[in-house]
Design a protein around this motif. Sequence first.
Motif, short mmCIF file in Angstrom:
data_model
loop_
_atom_site.label_atom_id
_atom_site.label_comp_id
_atom_site.label_asym_id
_atom_site.label_seq_id
_atom_site.Cartn_x
_atom_site.Cartn_y
_atom_site.Cartn_z
N GLN A 118 0.81 -1.21 0.00
CA GLN A 118 0.00 0.00 0.00
C GLN A 118 0.85 1.27 0.00
O GLN A 118 0.52 2.23 -0.70
CB GLN A 118 -0.95 0.00 1.19
N TYR A 121 -1.58 -1.56 7.05
CA TYR A 121 -2.65 -1.39 6.06
C TYR A 121 -3.62 -0.33 6.53
O TYR A 121 -4.06 -0.33 7.68
CB TYR A 121 -3.36 -2.73 5.87
N ASP A 122 -3.99 0.59 5.64
CA ASP A 122 -4.97 1.63 5.94
C ASP A 122 -6.15 1.47 4.98
O ASP A 122 -6.03 1.79 3.80
CB ASP A 122 -4.34 3.02 5.78
N PRO A 123 -7.29 0.97 5.45
CA PRO A 123 -8.42 0.73 4.55
C PRO A 123 -8.95 2.00 3.89
O PRO A 123 -9.57 1.94 2.84
CB PRO A 123 -9.48 0.09 5.45
N GLU A 124 -8.68 3.16 4.46
CA GLU A 124 -9.15 4.42 3.88
C GLU A 124 -8.44 4.75 2.56
O GLU A 124 -8.95 5.51 1.76
CB GLU A 124 -8.97 5.57 4.87
N ASP A 168 -7.28 2.26 0.37
CA ASP A 168 -7.42 1.15 -0.55
C ASP A 168 -8.39 1.49 -1.69
O ASP A 168 -9.56 1.78 -1.45
CB ASP A 168 -7.89 -0.10 0.19
N LEU A 223 -11.61 -0.81 -1.89
CA LEU A 223 -12.61 -0.47 -0.88
C LEU A 223 -13.31 0.84 -1.20
O LEU A 223 -14.51 0.98 -0.96
CB LEU A 223 -11.99 -0.42 0.52
N LYS A 224 -12.58 1.80 -1.76
CA LYS A 224 -13.20 3.07 -2.16
C LYS A 224 -14.27 2.81 -3.23
O LYS A 224 -15.36 3.38 -3.17
CB LYS A 224 -12.15 4.03 -2.71
N ARG A 245 -17.33 1.13 -1.66
CA ARG A 245 -18.11 2.11 -0.90
C ARG A 245 -18.96 2.99 -1.81
O ARG A 245 -20.10 3.30 -1.50
CB ARG A 245 -17.19 2.96 -0.04
#
Length: 124
Positions: free
Chosen positions: A77, A107-110, A112, A115-116, A119
């Motif tokens: 990432q 890991y930062d899901p914000e 990724d 994931l974006k 969402r």
Amino acid sequence: MSAETMAKRKLIATIADEDTVTGLLLAGIGQISNEPGQKGTNFLTVVPGKTTIDEIDEAFDTFTRERNDIAILLINQHIADMIRYKVDGYSNAFPAILEIPSKDHPYDPEKDSILKKVRRLFGE
């Protein structure tokens, strides 16, 4: 995408730091090819201070555009952040791009890109 094209996509490629690439190579994902259109390796080891953003950018393009044998591209990432505009702009189904953590960078899901997109689909 035809079944024949899908059958060619068997490899996992990676753009990652030394520890991650070493672990993945020990797990057996390494591949070196001299076949036309698929020359080179399926991994790029990013060494801080030695590997340029242009080299990362070029490897990303090679794995996502030029090679038709890559099914999944694993990228640390923190390295994806260096070419975030390309990772976020990538919309093809194959190869699938998965952002993974590294030993030194959690890991930062914000951040990724997958994931974006999910969402956005669910209206979050």
